[in-house]
Design a protein around this motif. Structure first.
Motif, PDB file in Angstrom:
ATOM      1  N   GLY A  58       0.825  -1.197   0.000  1.00 42.60           N
ATOM      2  CA  GLY A  58       0.000   0.000   0.000  1.00 42.60           C
ATOM      3  C   GLY A  58       0.866   1.256   0.000  1.00 42.60           C
ATOM      4  N   TYR A  59       0.298   2.376  -0.442  1.00 49.83           N
ATOM      5  CA  TYR A  59       1.065   3.617  -0.607  1.00 49.83           C
ATOM      6  C   TYR A  59       0.724   4.608   0.500  1.00 49.83           C
ATOM      7  CZ  TYR A  59       2.462   2.070  -5.261  1.00 49.83           C
ATOM      8  OH  TYR A  59       3.011   1.373  -6.318  1.00 49.83           O
ATOM      9  N   LEU A  60       1.746   5.352   0.904  1.00 52.93           N
ATOM     10  CA  LEU A  60       1.603   6.410   1.892  1.00 52.93           C
ATOM     11  C   LEU A  60       2.048   7.726   1.267  1.00 52.93           C
ATOM     12  CD1 LEU A  60       1.004   7.318   4.812  1.00 52.93           C
ATOM     13  CD2 LEU A  60       3.371   6.755   5.377  1.00 52.93           C
ATOM     14  N   PHE A  61       1.169   8.729   1.296  1.00 52.97           N
ATOM     15  CA  PHE A  61       1.410  10.025   0.655  1.00 52.97           C
ATOM     16  C   PHE A  61       1.454  11.085   1.754  1.00 52.97           C
ATOM     17  CE2 PHE A  61      -0.474  13.270  -2.576  1.00 52.97           C
ATOM     18  CZ  PHE A  61       0.782  13.840  -2.711  1.00 52.97           C
ATOM     19  N   LEU A  62       2.656  11.610   2.036  1.00 52.60           N
ATOM     20  CA  LEU A  62       2.857  12.591   3.098  1.00 52.60           C
ATOM     21  C   LEU A  62       3.102  13.981   2.520  1.00 52.60           C
ATOM     22  CD1 LEU A  62       5.193  10.565   5.505  1.00 52.60           C
ATOM     23  CD2 LEU A  62       2.711  10.801   5.636  1.00 52.60           C
ATOM     24  N   GLY A  63       3.173  14.971   3.436  1.00 50.14           N
ATOM     25  CA  GLY A  63       3.480  16.331   3.028  1.00 50.14           C
ATOM     26  C   GLY A  63       4.963  16.512   2.762  1.00 50.14           C
ATOM     27  N   THR A  64       5.312  17.631   2.132  1.00 52.26           N
ATOM     28  CA  THR A  64       6.695  17.850   1.702  1.00 52.26           C
ATOM     29  C   THR A  64       7.660  17.968   2.877  1.00 52.26           C
ATOM     30  OG1 THR A  64       6.195  20.213   1.597  1.00 52.26           O
ATOM     31  CG2 THR A  64       5.992  18.951  -0.442  1.00 52.26           C
ATOM     32  N   SER A  65       7.176  18.330   4.066  1.00 51.20           N
ATOM     33  CA  SER A  65       8.060  18.509   5.219  1.00 51.20           C
ATOM     34  C   SER A  65       7.934  17.377   6.225  1.00 51.20           C
ATOM     35  CB  SER A  65       7.740  19.843   5.913  1.00 51.20           C
ATOM     36  OG  SER A  65       7.904  20.919   5.041  1.00 51.20           O
ATOM     37  N   GLU A  66       7.332  16.274   5.843  1.00 48.87           N
ATOM     38  CA  GLU A  66       7.090  15.173   6.770  1.00 48.87           C
ATOM     39  C   GLU A  66       7.929  13.956   6.391  1.00 48.87           C
ATOM     40  OE1 GLU A  66       2.439  16.340   7.719  1.00 48.87           O
ATOM     41  OE2 GLU A  66       2.898  14.982   6.090  1.00 48.87           O
ATOM     42  N   SER A  67       8.272  13.146   7.388  1.00 48.05           N
ATOM     43  CA  SER A  67       9.123  11.970   7.167  1.00 48.05           C
ATOM     44  C   SER A  67       8.546  10.782   7.923  1.00 48.05           C
ATOM     45  CB  SER A  67      10.555  12.244   7.623  1.00 48.05           C
ATOM     46  OG  SER A  67      10.586  12.515   9.009  1.00 48.05           O
ATOM     47  N   LEU A  68       9.095   9.605   7.644  1.00 53.12           N
ATOM     48  CA  LEU A  68       8.609   8.371   8.243  1.00 53.12           C
ATOM     49  C   LEU A  68       9.196   8.116   9.624  1.00 53.12           C
ATOM     50  CD1 LEU A  68       8.810   6.095   5.095  1.00 53.12           C
ATOM     51  CD2 LEU A  68       6.742   6.922   6.180  1.00 53.12           C
ATOM     52  N   GLY A  69      10.302   8.727   9.944  1.00 51.64           N
ATOM     53  CA  GLY A  69      10.927   8.507  11.241  1.00 51.64           C
ATOM     54  C   GLY A  69      11.419   7.080  11.394  1.00 51.64           C
ATOM     55  N   ASP A  70      11.066   6.438  12.511  1.00 56.28           N
ATOM     56  CA  ASP A  70      11.534   5.085  12.802  1.00 56.28           C
ATOM     57  C   ASP A  70      10.924   4.029  11.886  1.00 56.28           C
ATOM     58  OD1 ASP A  70      13.023   6.141  14.820  1.00 56.28           O
ATOM     59  OD2 ASP A  70      11.489   5.807  16.365  1.00 56.28           O
ATOM     60  N   LEU A  71       9.873   4.365  11.157  1.00 53.95           N
ATOM     61  CA  LEU A  71       9.232   3.384  10.267  1.00 53.95           C
ATOM     62  C   LEU A  71       9.858   3.348   8.884  1.00 53.95           C
ATOM     63  CD1 LEU A  71       5.437   3.886  11.078  1.00 53.95           C
ATOM     64  CD2 LEU A  71       6.940   2.069  11.842  1.00 53.95           C
ATOM     65  N   GLN A  72      10.974   4.004   8.709  1.00 56.93           N
ATOM     66  CA  GLN A  72      11.578   4.106   7.388  1.00 56.93           C
ATOM     67  C   GLN A  72      11.960   2.738   6.828  1.00 56.93           C
ATOM     68  OE1 GLN A  72      14.550   7.074   7.250  1.00 56.93           O
ATOM     69  NE2 GLN A  72      14.793   7.022   5.034  1.00 56.93           N
ATOM     70  N   GLU A  89       9.425   1.686   1.320  1.00 62.17           N
ATOM     71  CA  GLU A  89      10.367   1.977   0.241  1.00 62.17           C
ATOM     72  C   GLU A  89       9.912   3.250  -0.454  1.00 62.17           C
ATOM     73  OE1 GLU A  89      11.035   0.044  -4.029  1.00 62.17           O
ATOM     74  OE2 GLU A  89      11.758  -1.261  -2.414  1.00 62.17           O
ATOM     75  N   SER A  90      10.845   4.120  -0.763  1.00 61.60           N
ATOM     76  CA  SER A  90      10.501   5.409  -1.351  1.00 61.60           C
ATOM     77  C   SER A  90      10.157   5.251  -2.829  1.00 61.60           C
ATOM     78  CB  SER A  90      11.669   6.387  -1.190  1.00 61.60           C
ATOM     79  OG  SER A  90      11.391   7.599  -1.856  1.00 61.60           O
ATOM     80  N   VAL A  91       8.997   5.780  -3.200  1.00 56.33           N
ATOM     81  CA  VAL A  91       8.602   5.844  -4.613  1.00 56.33           C
ATOM     82  C   VAL A  91       9.146   7.126  -5.230  1.00 56.33           C
ATOM     83  CG1 VAL A  91       6.655   5.958  -6.219  1.00 56.33           C
ATOM     84  CG2 VAL A  91       6.534   4.489  -4.199  1.00 56.33           C
ATOM     85  N   ARG A 102       7.407  12.764  -1.473  1.00 61.68           N
ATOM     86  CA  ARG A 102       7.084  12.102  -0.210  1.00 61.68           C
ATOM     87  C   ARG A 102       6.021  11.030  -0.399  1.00 61.68           C
ATOM     88  NH1 ARG A 102      11.221  12.617   2.033  1.00 61.68           N
ATOM     89  NH2 ARG A 102      10.390  12.381   4.135  1.00 61.68           N
ATOM     90  N   ILE A 103       6.249  10.166  -1.392  1.00 60.65           N
ATOM     91  CA  ILE A 103       5.358   9.036  -1.663  1.00 60.65           C
ATOM     92  C   ILE A 103       6.132   7.758  -1.369  1.00 60.65           C
ATOM     93  CG2 ILE A 103       3.957   7.853  -3.389  1.00 60.65           C
ATOM     94  CD1 ILE A 103       3.686  10.512  -4.846  1.00 60.65           C
ATOM     95  N   PHE A 104       5.544   6.873  -0.528  1.00 59.61           N
ATOM     96  CA  PHE A 104       6.221   5.660  -0.091  1.00 59.61           C
ATOM     97  C   PHE A 104       5.292   4.470  -0.272  1.00 59.61           C
ATOM     98  CE2 PHE A 104       7.521   9.301   2.456  1.00 59.61           C
ATOM     99  CZ  PHE A 104       8.897   9.294   2.292  1.00 59.61           C
ATOM    100  N   VAL A 105       5.896   3.264  -0.389  1.00 56.95           N
ATOM    101  CA  VAL A 105       5.128   2.036  -0.499  1.00 56.95           C
ATOM    102  C   VAL A 105       5.533   1.121   0.651  1.00 56.95           C
ATOM    103  CG1 VAL A 105       6.827   0.963  -2.055  1.00 56.95           C
ATOM    104  CG2 VAL A 105       4.468   0.122  -2.008  1.00 56.95           C
ATOM    105  N   LYS A 106       4.556   0.469   1.253  1.00 57.96           N
ATOM    106  CA  LYS A 106       4.792  -0.405   2.399  1.00 57.96           C
ATOM    107  C   LYS A 106       5.380  -1.731   1.924  1.00 57.96           C
ATOM    108  CE  LYS A 106       2.306  -2.629   6.224  1.00 57.96           C
ATOM    109  NZ  LYS A 106       0.994  -2.817   6.860  1.00 57.96           N
TER     110      LYS A 106
END
Length: 1020
Positions: free
Chosen positions: A450-464, A468-470, A475-479
Motif C-alpha cells: 500500500g502507498y503512503l502520501f505525506l506532506g513535503t516537510s514530513e518523514s517516516l521517522g523510525d518506520l523508514q 520503500e521510497s517511490v 514524499r510518496i512511499f510504499v509499504k
C-alpha cells in the motif's frame, strides 16, 4: 510624488503588506494611505486589476495621499521598507527572497487572478511576516491567496463590506472565516502598526517561550477550554506551533499577558472558536502540489488499480486530515479518469476524515467558489462539476465515491485494508511522540504494497525500514513490511511495542497467562499448572529480536552474561554475553538467521579448561510471528547445563561444538561479508568521487557566473541611478501635465463649444461631447476618416473647406444653420504640435450662436419699430397735449414742508397741476383710490412710517403709481433695493427748487409714457 529612497543599503522591511484591490479600489487606497502612520518600517505592495489598454495614473493619484516613495514594479526590484510598489498592467507578480518578479500574463479563457498569485508567493517567501489586505473589488480574487497567508501564520485584514464601493472581494474573503480584522480602510493603518509593534509579535517579549509555572497552568487551562469547545486535545501539538498561534492572537487582540487572553477566551466564544480554527490550520486546495499529483497520476494510481483487479472489496483510500475536502475529491477525479480510460468498473471508497466538524460539513456539501478554476482544468470542471451562479458543485458521481466522517487520528482507531493513505501537512504540527503514534496507525491501516502520501516537510521517522521510497521529493512511499507494530493505545503483546530497539520489551509469561485465563475463569487451575511447568522445566534463555537485542529473560542467565558496566548501556547480545560464549553464540545466531532454522550446539565449554570447565548445551530457536515470509522473527537463546539437563532428547539435532573449527568457519564467513562490504564501499566511493567532480565543476561555473553578476550589478546600479534621475523629472512633468489637462478639460466643458481634432489624414483623433449635438460621431469612430461621418449642418462646402485648411494652412469661419433651426458658427483652424516633426491636423470648433442671432434680430426689429413710430406718429406733440392734465399727490407729515412744496409747484412757469396733499399713508391711499393720480411726491420719513411702508401698502392693493422721493437724507444712505421698485427719482429737500421739480416731473412722466409706447408697438 517623492521617490527618494536610499538604494545603497539593503534594509529589510519588518513586514511585507500585500494590498489587493479592484473596482473602486482607488478610493479605498486613498483612504488607507491618508490614515497610515508614518515610518511603519513595512513595505506596501499594491496589486490591482488594471486594464491592459489603459496607462495607469495610479502613481500620480496616490502621491497626493502619502509621502512615501511610490515605485511601479520592475522585474527583480528589491523591496524596501516605507515604500509603495505598484504592479504594472498585463503582468503577474511574485515575491522571492525579498525581490519582486514580474511575468507576462498567460492568455486564458478564464479571468486572471493576479492577487491570488502574488499572495501565494508572499506567503511562501515571508511566512509569518506576510500581511494580506483585501480592499474594494468585484469577484473573488484574493480569497485563495489569503488562505496561503493564513496557513503560513500571517495576518489577514479585510475591508468592512459596508464601507466598500464594490463588496464582492471583501465578502468572498470574509466568508472564508480567515479574516483576523474587518475594518474600514481609514482604521487599517493604526491596527497594522499596533500589531507589528506588539511585544509578542516583534519578538521583544515572548509570552509562551519564557513561561513560568503560573503561565504553564494558564496554558493548561487554555487547552482545557479548547478541548471543551472542539473535543480536541491540542496538548499533542508542537509547543512552537501553539505558542506562535497564541502569541499571534495576543497581537491581534492587543493583549499584554496570557492571563488577559485566558479571560478573553472565557468571555468570548467567538475568540475560542477562532483560536481552535487557527490551530487546526484547515487550508488546502484541489490538486495541491502539481508535481506530486502528477507522480500519483502516472505511477501510483495505475499500480493500485492493476494490483486490485482481482480484489472483491474494491479500492479503499484514506485521506486523513481532509479539511474542506479538495484533496479527497482530487483523488476521486484521478481514480475515475483512470478507471474510465480502461473501461473498468471497480468500486472506489475514499474515506475522508478530519477532526474539525465544520470542515467536514463544508466538505460534504461539495460546493466551492469560482476561484477553483485556478487549480482545476476546464475539461475537469465541465466533467466533474456543475456551475451554479458563482459556485461550482461536485457532481453526484464523484460525491458518492467519497465518505466524509469526523475522526481524530490521534485517539480514534484507524481504518484497515487501505490501498493508499494520504496524510499531508498534518504530522508537522504534532509532537514527536504523537507523530510516531499516528504513523503507526497509518502503517497498520495499509495493506502490504500500500502507498503512503505525506506532506513535503514530513518523514517516516523510525518506520523508514518498513517502507520503500517511490519519490522522495514528492514524499510518496510504499509499504514493504508486514511486521506487527502495535498501536500506542494497545496493551503489550508478544511483539515489541516500539520501533525503537532499546524500548522493545517482551511480555512476561505470567502476563500472557493472565491474559489467557481472564479473571477467575474456569480454567484457572490448568493455567496454574502451566505456569508451574514453565517455572520448573523451561531452560534458562534470552529472547532476542531481529537485531539480536535482548528483550526478555527467562530463568537465571547471570552466569552466562556480563554485569552492567560504566558508559552507555547496551542490551545487544554481543555486548552482554561472556567472552567464553561469544564465538559460539555469534556463530549460532548467524547460522540461524541465514538458514532460518534452529541451531543446537553441545559440549560448549564455559570456564578454564585446565581447571573445572562447565559444559553446556547451547541452542537458538527461531520463532516467527506468522507463516508469512516477511513476518517478524525472534530468537530464543537457550543455555542448558549438561549436569542439570532435564529435557526431551534432541541429540540427533545437536552438533558437537569445536571451538577451532567453528572459529575458522566464523572467520571465513566474516571475511566473505567483509569482501562484499568492501566492494560495495568501493562502488560508493567511486560514485561519490564522480559526484564530487561534477559538484566542483558546477561550483566553478557558479563562481564565474557570480563574478559576471557582480559586474553586471554594478552596471545596473549606475543605470538605475540615471533612470531614477530621469524618472523624477518625468514624474514632475506628469504632475504638471495632469493639472494642465484637468484645467483645459474644465474650460472646454464650461464653454459649451464643440471641438473635433483631425489628424493629418483628416481622421478623427478626439472630440468633445458637445460636438455630438451637430456631428454624428461616436466613441467607436475614433480613427475613422471625417468624411465618413454625417452631420446636421447646412454647410455644403464643409469637407472642401476642411481640405483647404489642411492643405493651405489658412483659417476659415462660416455661419450656418442646423436642421432644427439653430445657428452655428463653424471655425476651421490648422494646428501643429510644438514638436515640428509631429503630425499636423485640423481643429474644428462648433459654437451655437442662435441666442446671439435672435438678440441681434430683436434689437434690429425694435430699432425699426421705434424709428417708424417716432417718424409717423407725431410723438413730440403728444407730451405738450398731456402737460395740462397732471394730478400730483404730495405726502409729508410736516405742514411747513408740505406748504413749501405746493408753493414751488405753483411757481413753475407754463405748468398747471392739480395738487392733492396728505400727511399720513392711510389718507394718501384713500386719495389715490378716489382720484386719478399721475405722480406722487413722497417724504421718505413720516413719523413712525417711511416711504417703504407706503410702497408696500400700494403693492398690497395692487396700485401702480410713479413715485418721487423727497428726503432730507442723502441718497446713498437709503435702502438701495427699495429705490429699485416704483421709485423713479430722488430729490433732496435741501436742494429743492421749482426748476428741479419741473425736470423731475417731466422725466418721470416721459419715462412712464415711453413704457406705454413700448406696450403699444409690441416691444417688451
Amino acid at each position: 510624488m517623492n521617490n527618494k529612497v536610499d538604494l545603497s543599503t539593503e534594509i529589510v522591511p519588518s513586514y511585507y503588506i500585500g494590498i489587493g484591490a479592484s473596482a473602486g479600489g482607488l478610493e479605498a487606497l486613498a483612504e488607507f494611505f491618508d490614515n497610515l502612520p508614518p515610518e511603519t518600517d513595512a513595505a506596501y505592495i499594491v496589486v490591482q486589476h488594471l486594464s491592459p489598454d489603459f496607462k495607469s495614473m495610479m502613481p500620480e493619484l496616490l502621491a497626493k495621499h502619502t509621502n512615501m516613495p511610490i515605485f511601479p514594479v520592475e522585474d527583480g526590484v528589491w523591496v524596501r521598507p516605507n515604500c509603495i510598489y505598484l504592479m504594472p498592467p498585463r503582468k503577474n507578480m511574485l515575491l522571492a527572497e525579498g525581490k519582486l518578479l514580474i511575468s507576462d500574463q498567460m492568455p486564458a479563457n478564464h479571468p486572471h487572478m493576479p492577487i491570488d498569485i502574488f499572495f501565494r508567493a508572499l506567503a511562501e517567501d515571508q511566512q509569518h511576516k506576510a500581511i494580506g489586505v483585501i480592499l474594494s473589488g468585484t469577484g473573488s480574487d484574493g480569497t485563495r491567496g489569503i488562505k496561503a497567508i493564513k496557513e503560513s501564520g500571517g495576518l489577514i485584514i479585510v475591508q468592512e463590506p459596508n464601507s466598500a464601493k464594490f463588496d464582492g472581494m471583501p465578502i468572498s474573503a470574509y466568508k472564508t472565516g480567515l479574516a483576523d480584522l474587518s475594518l474600514p480602510p481609514s482604521e487599517m493603518g493604526d491596527s497594522i502598526l499596533r500589531f507589528i509593534r506588539h511585544p509578542s509579535i516583534s519578538g521583544e517579549r515572548s509570552q509562551i517561550k519564557s513561561t513560568n509555572g503560573i503561565e504553564d497552568d494558564i496554558l493548561d487551562e487554555i487547552f482545557k477550554l479548547l478541548k471543551q469547545q472542539s473535543s480536541i486535545n491540542f496538548s499533542h501539538y508542537k509547543a512552537s506551533t501553539v505558542a506562535r498561534r497564541i502569541e499571534r492572537r495576543l497581537g491581534v487582540n492587543q493583549l499584554e499577558s496570557l492571563e488577559d487572553y485566558r479571560r478573553l477566551l472565557l468571555e468570548s466564544p467567538r475568540e475560542l472558536q477562532i483560536l481552535s480554527r487557527e490551530l487546526l490550520i484547515g487550508v488546502t486546495r484541489f490538486f495541491r502540489d502539481e508535481e506530486a499529483f502528477s507522480i500519483l497520476n502516472t505511477q501510483v494510481i495505475p499500480d493500485i488499480i492493476e494490483n486490485s483487479l482481482d480484489s472483491r472489496e474494491g479500492l479503499r483510500i484514506w485521506v486523513a486530515g481532509c479539511s474542506s475536502g479538495e484533496e479527497a475529491y482530487s483523488l476521486a477525479i484521478l481514480f475515475d479518469e483512470h478507471l474510465r480510460s480502461k473501461g473498468l468498473d471497480i468500486p472506489v471508497k475514499i474515506f475522508a476524515t478530519d477532526v474539525d466538524e465544520e470542515a467536514i460539513a463544508n466538505a460534504s456539501s461539495g460546493v466551492y467558489s469560482a476561484d477553483i478554476i485556478q487549480d482545476v482544468s476546464l475539461e475537469r470542471l465541465e466533467r466533474y462539476f456543475d456551475r451554479k451562479e458563482t459556485t461550482y458543485c461536485v457532481k453526484p458521481k464523484v460525491r458518492q465515491m467519497v465518505i466524509f466522517a469526523v475522526h481524530n487520528m490521534i485517539d480514534d482507531p484507524p481504518f484497515s485494508n487501505i490501498n493508499m493513505v494520504c496524510c499531508r501537512n498534518v504530522l508537522i504540527y504534532f509532537q514527536h511522540a504523537t507523530q510516531k503514534k499516528v504513523l503507526s496507525s497509518l502503517y497498520f491501516s495499509l495493506k502490504t504494497s500500500g502507498y503512503l502520501f505525506l506532506g513535503t516537510s514530513e518523514s517516516l521517522g523510525d518506520l523508514q525500514t518498513h517502507f520503500e521510497s517511490v519519490n522522495e521529493r514528492a514524499r510518496i512511499f510504499v509499504k514493504i513490511s508486514n511486521a506487527r507494530i502495535p498501536l500506542g493505545t494497545h496493551p503489550p503483546s508478544l511483539s515489541y511495542t516500539s520501533s525503537n530497539p532499546e524500548s522493545r520489551v517482551m511480555s512476561p509469561v505470567t502476563r500472557v497467562l493472565r491474559a489467557m485465563k481472564g479473571n477467575n475463569g474456569p480454567r484457572s487451575g490448568i493455567v496454574s499448572v502451566l505456569q508451574r511447568l514453565v517455572e520448573e522445566y523451561v531452560p534458562d534463555c534470552i529472547v532476542l529480536n531481529e537485531s539480536f537485542d535482548a528483550i526478555h529473560v527467562y530463568g537465571d542467565v547471570s552466569k552466562y552474561t556480563k554485569g552492567i558496566r560504566h558508559g552507555k548501556v547496551s542490551n545487544n547480545i554481543k555486548d552482554i554475553i561472556i567472552d567464553d560464549l561469544s564465538v559460539a553464540v555469534s556463530t549460532a545466531l548467524y547460522r540461524a538467521e541465514k538458514n532460518n532454522s534452529d541451531v543446537f550446539y553441545k559440549d560448549v565449554t564455559v570456564g578454564d579448561i585446565s581447571q573445572n570447565p562447565v559444559y553446556i548445551d547451547l541452542s537458538v530457536l527461531v520463532v516467527s510471528d506468522s507463516d508469512q515470509a516477511n513476518a517478524a522473527r525472534h530468537y530464543l537463546l537457550q543455555f542448558v547445563n549438561q549436569k542439570e539437563e532435564i529435557q526431551k532428547d534432541t541429540s540427533n539435532k545437536k552438533i558437537s561444538f569445536d571451538v577451532s573449527e567453528q572459529s575458522r568457519q566464523r572467520i571465513i564467513d566474516l571475511e566473505n561479508e567483509l569482501i562484499k562490504k568492501q566492494e560495495h564501499l568501493q562502488v560508493t566511493i567511486e560514485e561519490l568521487e564522480t559526484t564530487n567532480e561534477e559538484l566542483q565543476s558546477a561550483n566553478e561555473e557558479l563562481m564565474s557566473a557570480n563574478e559576471e553578476l557582480q559586474s553586471t550589478n554594478e552596471e545596473l546600479q549606475s543605470v538605475n541611478e540615471e533612470l531614477y534621475t530621469v524618472n523624477s523629472e518625468y514624474q514632475q512633468k506628469i504632475i504638471e501635465l495632469t493639472e494642465a489637462n484637468e484645467d483645459l478639460d474644465s474650460v472646454v466643458n464650461a464653454t459649451n463649444i464643440g471641438i473635433i481634432f483631425l489628424d493629418d489624414q483628416l481622421a478623427i483623433r478626439r472630440y468633445t461631447s458637445y460636438a455630438t449635438n451637430y456631428i454624428n460621431v461616436r466613441e467607436s469612430d475614433i480613427g475613422r476618416p471625417f468624411h465618413h461621418i454625417s452631420h446636421d449642418l447646412s454647410y455644403e462646402d464643409f469637407f472642401s473647406d476642411i481640405l483647404k485648411v489642411s492643405g493651405n494652412r489658412v483659417e476659415i469661419e462660416r455661419s450656418c444653420s442646423t436642421d432644427i433651426g439653430h445657428e452655428i458658427l463653424v471655425r476651421l483652424i490648422p494646428f501643429q504640435s510644438i514638436d515640428e516633426e509631429s503630425e499636423s491636423g485640423v481643429l474644428i470648433t462648433l459654437t451655437d450662436i442662435t441666442r446671439q442671432k435672435n438678440t441681434e434680430k430683436s434689437l434690429k426689429n425694435t430699432h425699426d419699430k421705434m424709428l417708424s413710430y417716432f417718424t409717423t406718429s407725431g410723438r413730440p406733440n403728444k407730451l405738450l397735449e398731456y402737460i395740462g392734465n397732471i394730478s400730483l399727490l404730495v405726502i409729508d407729515d410736516e405742514e411747513l414742508d408740505l406748504a413749501n412744496i405746493c408753493q414751488l409747484l405753483k411757481k413753475i412757469p407754463g405748468r398747471k397741476y392739480t395738487v392733492f396733499t396728505a400727511q399720513t399713508i392711510d389718507s394718501a391711499v384713500e386719495i389715490i383710490n378716489q382720484n386719478t393720480i399721475d405722480l406722487c411726491l413722497v417724504d421718505y420719513m413720516m413719523g413712525d412710517y417711511s416711504a417703504k411702508d407706503f410702497v408696500a401698502e400700494l403693492n398690497a392693493q395692487e396700485i401702480s403709481v410713479p413715485i418721487v422721493i423727497l428726503s432730507g437724507y442723502p441718497e446713498n444712505g437709503l435702502d438701495a433695493s427699495f429705490l429699485r421698485t416704483q421709485v423713479f427719482d430722488f430729490l433732496s429737500k435741501d436742494e429743492l427748487n421749482s426748476q428741479l421739480l419741473k425736470r423731475s416731473i417731466d422725466y418721470v412722466l416721459e419715462r412712464r409714457n415711453l413704457q406705454s409706447v413700448f406696450e403699444e408697438i409690441g416691444i417688451e
